[in-house]
Design an enzyme around this catalytic site. Sequence first.
Site, mmCIF file in Angstrom:
data_model
loop_
_atom_site.group_PDB
_atom_site.id
_atom_site.type_symbol
_atom_site.label_atom_id
_atom_site.label_comp_id
_atom_site.label_asym_id
_atom_site.label_seq_id
_atom_site.Cartn_x
_atom_site.Cartn_y
_atom_site.Cartn_z
ATOM 1 N N PHE A 7 -33.237 28.410 16.276
ATOM 2 C CA PHE A 7 -33.224 29.937 15.888
ATOM 3 C C PHE A 7 -33.324 30.029 14.598
ATOM 4 O O PHE A 7 -32.679 29.616 13.812
ATOM 5 C CB PHE A 7 -32.179 30.563 16.644
ATOM 6 N N ASP A 8 -34.513 30.908 14.181
ATOM 7 C CA ASP A 8 -34.562 31.622 12.520
ATOM 8 C C ASP A 8 -33.378 32.309 12.840
ATOM 9 O O ASP A 8 -32.738 32.922 13.718
ATOM 10 C CB ASP A 8 -35.832 32.056 12.410
ATOM 11 N N LEU A 9 -32.926 32.831 11.702
ATOM 12 C CA LEU A 9 -31.858 33.862 11.436
ATOM 13 C C LEU A 9 -32.315 35.255 11.082
ATOM 14 O O LEU A 9 -32.179 35.837 11.956
ATOM 15 C CB LEU A 9 -30.857 33.531 10.214
#
Length: 215
Positions: A7-9
């Site tokens: 996951f990107d943040l």
Amino acid sequence: MYKAILFDLDGTLTESGEGICKSVQYALGKMGKPVPELEELRVFVGPPLQEQFMKYADLDEEGGRQAVAYYRERYSTIGIYENHPYPGIETALAELKRKGYLLAVASSKPEVYVNLILEKFELQDYFDEVIGSEMNGERVSKAEVIEEALVRLGMTKQREQVLMVGDKEHDVIGAKQAGLSCLAVSYGYGTMQELEDAKPLKIVHSTEELLDFFE
């Protein structure tokens, strides 16, 4: 069949634009550059920071580093907490964890900040690994971050079993460079046009649709 999800943040797990954009305003002001409204600075959410400062404010490499230093003066104490998780994201993470997926964060934000944010919102326990950039400017590109994530997860030879989830073209492009597919979310900071042009595996429009993808 996917076994791990990266996951990107910013723009994927948390809505972090306010703190980032206000810190960019602060840095531009310190650099003697014009300071636009927050909305115009949304382009700073996601991409590597120094690269974006150089491009946006017409700075050389040294100027870009100085702008990042000014940015961090505000971001590290105030901006980091002008932020909140997207509605439904914790429910999605809990369900994915329950289903047995390996979960990791793969962000171009400095790893120390990523961990502080996850701890602030009590999301850290959902993730098997948390990977960000180095404060010295190393491991900044999305592809480099993803490669480190694959190493830490022990999945460098199982790339077809790993999926990236992100909201910007940088996530899609970085995933492809690392040999991964990318699921794009439209609720973050990327435009529909940039996501469509980057050609992700699929675009979903909410955290509910994100979870449904893994049914």
